[in-house]
Design an enzyme around this catalytic site. Sequence first.
Site, PDB file in Angstrom:
ATOM      1  CB  ALA A 397      -0.930   0.000   1.216  1.00  0.00           C
ATOM      2  CB  SER A 398       4.392   1.994   0.485  1.00  0.00           C
ATOM      3  OG  SER A 398       4.991   1.032  -0.366  1.00  0.00           O
ATOM      4  CB  ILE A 401      -2.050  -1.253  -7.827  1.00  0.00           C
ATOM      5  CG1 ILE A 401      -1.609  -1.261  -9.282  1.00  0.00           C
ATOM      6  CG2 ILE A 401      -3.484  -1.760  -7.713  1.00  0.00           C
ATOM      7  CD1 ILE A 401      -1.492  -2.652  -9.891  1.00  0.00           C
ATOM      8  N   GLY A 402      -1.592  -0.312  -4.856  1.00  0.00           N
ATOM      9  CA  GLY A 402      -2.018  -0.410  -3.463  1.00  0.00           C
ATOM     10  C   GLY A 402      -2.357   0.934  -2.864  1.00  0.00           C
ATOM     11  CE1 TYR A 540       4.533 -10.575 -10.905  1.00  0.00           C
ATOM     12  CE2 TYR A 540       3.833 -10.757 -13.196  1.00  0.00           C
ATOM     13  CZ  TYR A 540       3.648 -10.234 -11.925  1.00  0.00           C
ATOM     14  OH  TYR A 540       2.603  -9.396 -11.674  1.00  0.00           O
TER      15      TYR A 540
END
Length: 692
Positions: A397-398, A401-402, A540
Amino acid sequence: MASFVTGATGFIGRFLVSELVDHREGPIYVLVRQSSLHRMETMIAQWTRGSGSLRVVPVVGDLGEPSLGVDADWITEHAGEIDHFFHLAAIYDMTADVATNDAMNVQGTRNALELAEALEAGCFHQVSSVAAAGDYHGRFDESMFDEGQPLPSPYHRTKYESEKIVREECKVPWRVYRPAIVVGDSETGAMDKIDGPYYFFPLIKRLRDNLPGWLPLVGVDLGDTNMVPVDYVAKAMDHLAHLPDRNGEAFHLVNPEPQSTIETINAFCAAAGAPKFATPIDRNVTSSATGLLPRALRPSNIISAVVRTAPAQLLLDQTLGRMGIPAEVVSHASFTAVFDSRKTEKALAGSGIAVPDLESYARALWSYWEENLDDSTSRDKRTCNALQGKHVVITGASSGIGKVTALKVAQAGGIPVLVARGKDKLEETKATIELRGGQAYVFPCDLSDLKAIDDLCARLSTELPSVDFVVNNAGRSIRRSLRLSHDRFHDFERTMQLNYFGAIRLIIGLMPKLHEQKSGHIVNISSIGVQTNPPRFSAYVASKAALDSWSNVVASEVVGHGISFTNIHMPLVRTPMIAPTKMYDKFPTLSPAQAADLVIKAMVEKPHEINTLAGNAGAVAHTFAPKAAFRILNLAYQVFPDSAAAKAKAGRPDAPAAPEAAAPAPTGDLEAAGGRESEQMLMARLFPGVHW
């Protein structure tokens, strides 16, 4: 050297105070209402970088009171100390009513002058506007003011009148600054309100979301506008205010060249990925013919006059107004005057302060609006009903997208629970949410550390009243071919550790809480690569595919307890994670805000998965024509090379030298590189969103 600033909490004021803190010495007194002291303290901490500096000092007062309502004893104590009195507090809003414009712009200026004179200020700096020129036709230079120009709105009139008050009534030396339309910071895009071109952004977003970007739209030549970024305005004001022997002058803080309104709109359309507007008839063709007509009979002036009539304004309110574009803004979208700023440019010469090209910062403005000012989430009743008061755990979230998802959740009335390694960035996001009236929690955690995840789950389960949503967004991407990975097995371990083991450890740790609640929805940010299997992403894609499969199996076990999953097969998104791969700069990508909208959709609608057209096409191709699909992927493998970073980290002897040491490429190599770039762009456009 002491300064006094009104309007310091306003948009231009915040940037000006920051410039004064960084480049000038002495105390900076800032006017603030009693009710805004708490907000001012937060801003002072930002200006002084939390250093505890006492240079920025709040002074309680009110723009609407005589002498700005400042205590008489304070005035007596500081008389003769203020070198520069900056008056920025005003209404900069074309849609404001007559009474508000008069109170703030005219009477507010009189009150500020009264205080400046009582303080015996060294110079009174009035921030006016190019609106003071009204509907003057022709070149309007800095020496001009009262030219008999029409003043078509309360805003134009009060800007003219407030500047006239300074020119005719000010008893201390003065300087005047006339900014054009002020937009966000040219580097960060930061803006604090919807004004000027921002009114058109929702329409541009709607066009982007519903029409292909290559589709040309028919536009109308609306004349020329003029806009400048706020950082230029603040830097220029600071510099000009401290030049010697310039009292009694006005300065135009404008773009030296008029900007076509339609080209300006197209710059924002390009930044958004929306269709652009084309004008069928070039202005140069029409101007030669209409130039022979009297000014009142020229088509542009007739259109402008009609648009400002009451019936036209009513019609605009019922059409464009429903899309958030005020009729007043449409009728004043362009300028009849061309603002001459040669004197200002000469005064700024050698300072390094100049107006950047709009094309260089249009994307920054658009991105900031889309991520911070677009209020479509809060206006969607279904979204607000689904998220109001809900606790949403968001990993990663930093940034990217977050972070944008957290801002949108808070906008809808939800409570973001911010999780990432960097506590400082999480605290910044929390502060942003709280300044906007929302609520958020910060839980720093290294999600590649399984023990740390266990501790996090224990805290979340005990400290939060509920865990309503979990967004597994944190991830690691590695783009490297197998031939460069033979001695890099840790690439596979690292991606699995964060993208798979970290995600399922978090879900498992929270499962007791979700079972206790008999509710909960988990959103996994997967990848379009799971459907399309692009080369060089084996580490990935495998980690994301593992999370998909695990979630699909577990979903059947817990659905009876009201617990559900959504896997979003996210296409390429313009985030810090893809920044090292420079060829992506030219590829069609989603913005973080578009990606966050998909996350919001996942939480509201709770589908099993969210896919794109390209992702579904890839999945179908692998099912019904796997050989053909792999041949196309092999072609892409040949067209898109391994990055220099991938080669260097693999320790290959053919890794390229640093750019400054590289020899010029032979002409044939350059031609081959140009052809390969064309092939890359073709592949990127045929398969938009795929990670090549």
